[in-house]
Design an enzyme around this catalytic site. Structure first.
Site, short mmCIF file in Angstrom:
data_model
loop_
_atom_site.label_atom_id
_atom_site.label_comp_id
_atom_site.label_asym_id
_atom_site.label_seq_id
_atom_site.Cartn_x
_atom_site.Cartn_y
_atom_site.Cartn_z
N ARG A 61 -5.85 20.29 -7.47
CA ARG A 61 -6.30 18.92 -7.29
C ARG A 61 -6.30 18.15 -8.61
NH1 ARG A 61 -11.28 19.68 -4.41
NH2 ARG A 61 -12.24 19.37 -6.43
N TYR A 114 -3.60 -9.44 -3.03
CA TYR A 114 -2.97 -8.64 -1.98
C TYR A 114 -3.96 -8.45 -0.82
CZ TYR A 114 -0.74 -4.30 -0.22
OH TYR A 114 -0.15 -3.33 0.53
N ASP A 186 -3.80 -6.33 -11.26
CA ASP A 186 -2.77 -5.72 -10.41
C ASP A 186 -1.43 -6.22 -10.92
OD1 ASP A 186 -0.94 -4.99 -8.47
OD2 ASP A 186 -2.32 -5.33 -6.80
C1 PLP Z 1 2.04 -2.96 -2.19
C2 PLP Z 1 1.00 -3.46 -3.08
C3 PLP Z 1 -0.18 -2.75 -3.28
C4 PLP Z 1 -0.50 -1.49 -2.51
O1 PLP Z 1 0.42 -0.45 -2.69
P1 PLP Z 1 0.56 0.70 -1.59
O2 PLP Z 1 1.25 1.78 -2.31
O3 PLP Z 1 1.32 0.12 -0.46
O4 PLP Z 1 -0.83 1.09 -1.16
C5 PLP Z 1 -1.13 -3.27 -4.12
N1 PLP Z 1 -0.93 -4.43 -4.77
C6 PLP Z 1 0.20 -5.14 -4.61
C7 PLP Z 1 0.36 -6.42 -5.37
C8 PLP Z 1 1.20 -4.68 -3.78
O5 PLP Z 1 2.30 -5.40 -3.62
#
Ligand code: PLP
Length: 393
Positions: A61, A114, A186
Site C-alpha cells: 500500500r 470542476y 488544480d
Molecule cells: C478530470 C479532472 C479532474 C478529475 O480527474 P479524474 O481522474 O477523472 O478523477 C479534476 N480536475 C479537473 C480540472 C479535471 O479536468
C-alpha cells in the site's frame, strides 16, 4: 525508498529531456529502459531490525518500484520537491481538503471549479462540518475580504475547465500567506507543462494524470505536488490513513504516457490555437473562450503567468435550440462526444446542463460547447467542424 520521490534532478536539461531520462535507477529498472511493474502486497523485509525502520519499503500500500519511478518522473514536470500519488484526479482534489480542513472550518473554492470537486464540497465535505464558500474566479486580491479566522484552505482551478477564466494566482497566494491559509491549484488544464502554481506562491498543485500526463485515455490517476513541509507529510499521512493505493499497472501506464508529455503539449497547443482562431471567425460562433486569444478577458494574466496553452477551450454558439446543438454535435465525425480531455483523440461536450454557479452567473448569450483538441491533423478537425456547424443553419 518507498517514501521517496524527493527529487534529485538535473536542472540543466529541459523538460522533454528530463522526462525521457527520469527514473533510470537500476533498482527500479533491473537494467531495462523502463521500470519493472512490481505488483506487491507483501514486501519481504531483509532483517528483523528493519521491520519497523521509518521510511522503509514495507508493504504494497505504501508503493513499489513502479510507483517510485512514476514519482521521480512526475516531479520533473513542475520541478517540485514532493509528489504523492492517488488513484484518480478527483482524489488529488479532495485529499487536500481532508488533510487541511477540519470540523468547523471554512474553505474558499473558485466558482468555476470542476463539477465533481464542487459536488465533493457540497455533498460530503459539508457532512464533516466544513463550510464551503464559492468566490468569483476573477476576484484576485479581493479574496482577502473573504478570509475568516476559520478559513483553512483556498482551492482554485485556473483556467476553469469549462469557462476558462484565469485567476490572479500570485494575488490570491499573497492574501492567503498573510493569513496562514493553505492554497491549492488544480493544474490539470496545463498538464503541469505550461503553468507552475508553486512558483507563483501556491502551496500545492494537483494534477489529474488521467488527462494530459497519461495522454492515452486509458487510465485514471492523480498526483499532489508541494515543496513544503509539513504539508507534504500531512498529505502523505492522509493518503496512508485513507488506505488509498494506485495499482502498479496504472502507475506504469501513466509513466509511459508522461515520457512524451512535453512533445504532445506542443501539438495540442498549436492545433487548438489553429482551430480556435478558425472558429473565432466563423459566423455560427459568437465567442471563443481561450485565454491565448488576444481578445480573451484572461489573456493578460495568462500571458503573465503561463508559458503556453493546452488543447482545451470552449466556444459560444449563436443562440440556437437545444435540438440544433445536438444536431451539430451528432454530425461531428472525427470529434467524439465525451467528458474527458487530454487524450490523443478530439472530444466535445455541451456544457450548459453542467454549469453550476452561485456567485457569478456568466451570461454567454448562446450554447456553450467545450472542445478538446487532440493529436489529429488540425486541418481535418477544421473540416469536420465546418461540415457539422452547417447543422446550425
Ligand atoms: C478530470 C479532472 C479532474 C478529475 O480527474 P479524474 O481522474 O477523472 O478523477 C479534476 N480536475 C479537473 C480540472 C479535471 O479536468
Amino acid at each position: 525508498m518507498g517514501a521517496g520521490s524527493d527529487k534529485d534532478n538535473n536542472p540543466k536539461y529541459r523538460l522533454g529531456t528530463r522526462l525521457s531520462h527520469a527514473a533510470r535507477d537500476r533498482n527500479l529498472t533491473q537494467g531495462g529502459v523502463n521500470p519493472v511493474i512490481q505488483r506487491a502486497s507483501t514486501v519481504l523485509v531483509e532483517s528483523a531490525a528493519k521491520l519497523f525502520e521509518p521510511g522503509g519499503w514495507t508493504y504494497g500500500r505504501h508503493g513499489t518500484a513502479t510507483h517510485e519511478a512514476l514519482k521521480q518522473a512526475l516531479v520533473e514536470i513542475e520541478d517540485t520537491q514532493h509528489c504523492a500519488l492517488v488513484p484518480s484526479g478527483l482524489l488529488a482534489c479532495t485529499v487536500p481538503f481532508l488533510a487541511f480542513a477540519e470540523a468547523g472550518a471554512h474553505v474558499l473554492v473558485g466558482d468555476n471549479v470542476y463539477g465533481p470537486t464542487r459536488r465533493w464540497c457540497d455533498r460530503t465535505l459539508s457532512r464533516w462540518g466544513c463550510e464551503t464558500e464559492y468566490f468569483d474566479p476573477t476576484i484576485g486580491a479581493g479574496i482577502a475580504t473573504l478570509i475568516r479566522p476559520s478559513t483553512k484552505l483556498i482551492f482554485v482551478e485556473s483556467p476553469g475547465s469549462m469557462t476558462f477564466e484565469i485567476a490572479d494566482a500570485p494575488a490570491i497566494a499573497a492574501a492567503a500567506v498573510a493569513r496562514n491559509v493553505v492554497t491549492v491549484m488544480d493544474n490539470t488544464w496545463s498538464g503541469g507543462v505550461f503553468y507552475r502554481p508553486l512558483d507563483l506562491g501556491f502551496d500545492i498543485s494537483v494534477q489529474a494524470n488521467t488527462k494530459y500526463v497519461s495522454g492515452g485515455a486509458d487510465v485514471l490517476n492523480g498526483a499532489i505536488f508541494t515543496n513544503r513541509e509539513p504539508l507534504n507529510s500531512r498529505i502523505k499521512e492522509t493518503i496512508a490513513d485513507l488506505g488509498l493505493n494506485v495499482a502498479a499497472d496504472d502507475a506504469y501506464a501513466v509513466l509511459r504516457g508522461a515520457r512524451s508529455l512535453a512533445l504532445r503539449m506542443e501539438r495540442h497547443q498549436s492545433s487548438a490555437q489553429d482551430v480556435a482562431r478558425w472558429l473565432a471567425a466563423h459566423p455560427a460562433v459568437n465567442r471563443v473562450l481561450h485565454p491565448a486569444l488576444e481578445h480573451d478577458p484572461g489573456h493578460a494574466l495568462w500571458k503573465r503567468d503561463f508559458s503556453g496553452s493546452s488543447g482545451l477551450f470552449s466556444i459560444v454558439l449563436k443562440p440556437s435550440q437545444t435540438k440544433q446543438v445536438h444536431a451539430f454535435l451528432d454530425a461531428l465525425e472525427l470529434v467524439g462526444l465525451g467528458f474527458s480531455y487530454g487524450g490523443y483523440e478530439s472530444l466535445a461536450i455541451h456544457c450548459d446542463p453542467q454549469l453550476k454557479r452561485t456567485t457569478t452567473k456568466p451570461a454567454f448569450g448562446g450554447p456553450l460547447i467545450r472542445l478538446s483538441i487532440g493529436l489529429e491533423d488540425p486541418a481535418d478537425l477544421i473540416a469536420d467542424l465546418d461540415q457539422a456547424l452547417k447543422q446550425l443553419g
